[in-house]
Design an enzyme around this catalytic site. Structure first.
Site, PDB file in Angstrom:
ATOM      1  N   ARG A 222       0.851  -1.190   0.000  1.00  0.00           N
ATOM      2  CA  ARG A 222       0.000   0.000   0.000  1.00  0.00           C
ATOM      3  C   ARG A 222       0.887   1.240   0.000  1.00  0.00           C
ATOM      4  O   ARG A 222       1.881   1.309   0.718  1.00  0.00           O
ATOM      5  CB  ARG A 222      -0.937   0.020   1.223  1.00  0.00           C
TER       6      ARG A 222
ATOM      7  N   GLU B 218      -4.413   7.029  -5.886  1.00  0.00           N
ATOM      8  CA  GLU B 218      -4.543   6.167  -7.050  1.00  0.00           C
ATOM      9  C   GLU B 218      -5.835   6.465  -7.796  1.00  0.00           C
ATOM     10  O   GLU B 218      -6.872   6.644  -7.158  1.00  0.00           O
ATOM     11  CB  GLU B 218      -4.524   4.694  -6.623  1.00  0.00           C
TER      12      GLU B 218
ATOM     13  N   HIS C 214      -0.921  -0.412  -9.706  1.00  0.00           N
ATOM     14  CA  HIS C 214      -1.579  -1.304  -8.745  1.00  0.00           C
ATOM     15  C   HIS C 214      -2.136  -2.552  -9.443  1.00  0.00           C
ATOM     16  O   HIS C 214      -3.325  -2.885  -9.318  1.00  0.00           O
ATOM     17  CB  HIS C 214      -2.702  -0.573  -8.001  1.00  0.00           C
TER      18      HIS C 214
END
Length: 306
Positions: free
Chosen positions: A224, A253, A272
């Protein structure tokens, strides 16, 4: 109604239909709100778009929020608990993909894959400044620190050891095995590469200080973004305190245009997607289907967090 809130690829859609049955799951694009379908949702298949208290309050029939993955930091857990909504994740389903992505980011940073790819495409392969080759390196002979020692880290460790690295780790408890346990401060100070494998909680937020890392080290983050102070990370990379970073996750994000990380040549970036492989999707959707079946049958759910 079962709803998948994501932007699925064609292969993702096919996997959903193959496992749940054609048309059983309604797809709502991750950029679109769930307001129109909220009253009818019984199970939400959640990827990354935050599940807010407001949404949970607007969905009176919601019984299950099924995370397709492990981290539940994007779900309003207290609101779900208050509304009697179960929250489940699926530890282990994406571990292989995340471990492999962490390894690929380490290698991409050490071998400067993106830099040399761009030079080769520009026709500058052998004509590039020879001094650029002085800043590449190998996994073998380096100390690699794993922050967290869950499923993905345990898959990654023997592969790194086989390549000749020394492995150290930190975790909430020590594990039996051939790797040395170190407290976090020592791990950061001694490791040539630090790879993050812990969840984001209030206790772990901002715990990784890039300037506490060994000078010339590499940071790899497939966990993260908010585990690391992004401002410090940018400064550490720009100043040369860190050799480089391989990042699949960010504090914001998707990573917005103009973010200073985008301009750093020693940062290898991905959006991601460490977890996202066809193999992971099949494993994940199989668990999600089983939990939806259990929900309808009134049976205990798998991997219930709330």
């Amino acid at each position: 109604m079962i709803v998948l809130h994501a932007r699925p690829s064609p292969g993702f859609r096919e996997a959903v239909d193959a496992i749940f049955g054609a048309g059983v799951v309604k797809h709502v694009d991750e950029a679109a709100p769930l307001d129109a379908v909220a009253p009818d949702i019984t199970a939400l298949l959640h990827v990354l778009t935050p599940v807010t208290p407001e949404f949970i309050a607007s969905a009176p029939n919601l019984k299950l929020i099924q995370k397709l993955g492990v981290g539940v930091n994007t779900i309003a857990l207290d609101a779900a608990r208050d509304q009697g909504v179960a929250v489940c994740n699926m530890p282990g389903t994406n571990s292989q993909a995340v471990a492999e992505m962490a390894l690929s980011l380490m290698m991409a940073v050490l071998r400067r894959t993106c830099f040399f790819d761009a030079r080769t495409r520009a026709g500058e392969g052998w004509t590039a400044d020879p001094s650029e080759l002085d800043s590449v390196g190998e996994i073998g002979g380096r100390t690699i620190g794993l922050v967290g020692f869950g499923n993905s880290a345990q898959l990654l460790a023997p592969a790194l050891k086989a390549l000749g690295a020394r492995l150290v780790y930190t975790a909430r408890s020590q594990h039996d095995g051939p790797y040395d346990y170190l407290p976090l401060d020592r791990l950061l100070a001694e490791s040539d590469i630090v790879s993050l494998h812990i969840p984001l909680t209030e206790e772990t937020r901002g715990t990784i200080d890039p300037f506490a890392m060994k000078k010339g080290a590499v940071l790899v983050n497939t966990a993260r973004g908010e585990l690391v102070d992004q401002g410090k990370l940018v400064r550490a990379l720009a100043s040369g305190h860190l050799r480089g970073a391989g990042l699949d996750v960010f504090a914001e994000e998707p990573l917005p245009r103009g973010n200073p990380l985008l301009g750093l040549p020693n940062a290898v970036l991905a959006p991601h997607i460490a977890w996202l492989t066809p193999e992971t999707l099949v494993r994940s959707l199989t668990v999600a289907h089983e939990n939806c079946r259990r929900l309808m049958a009134g049976e205990p759910l798998l991997h219930q967090v709330v």
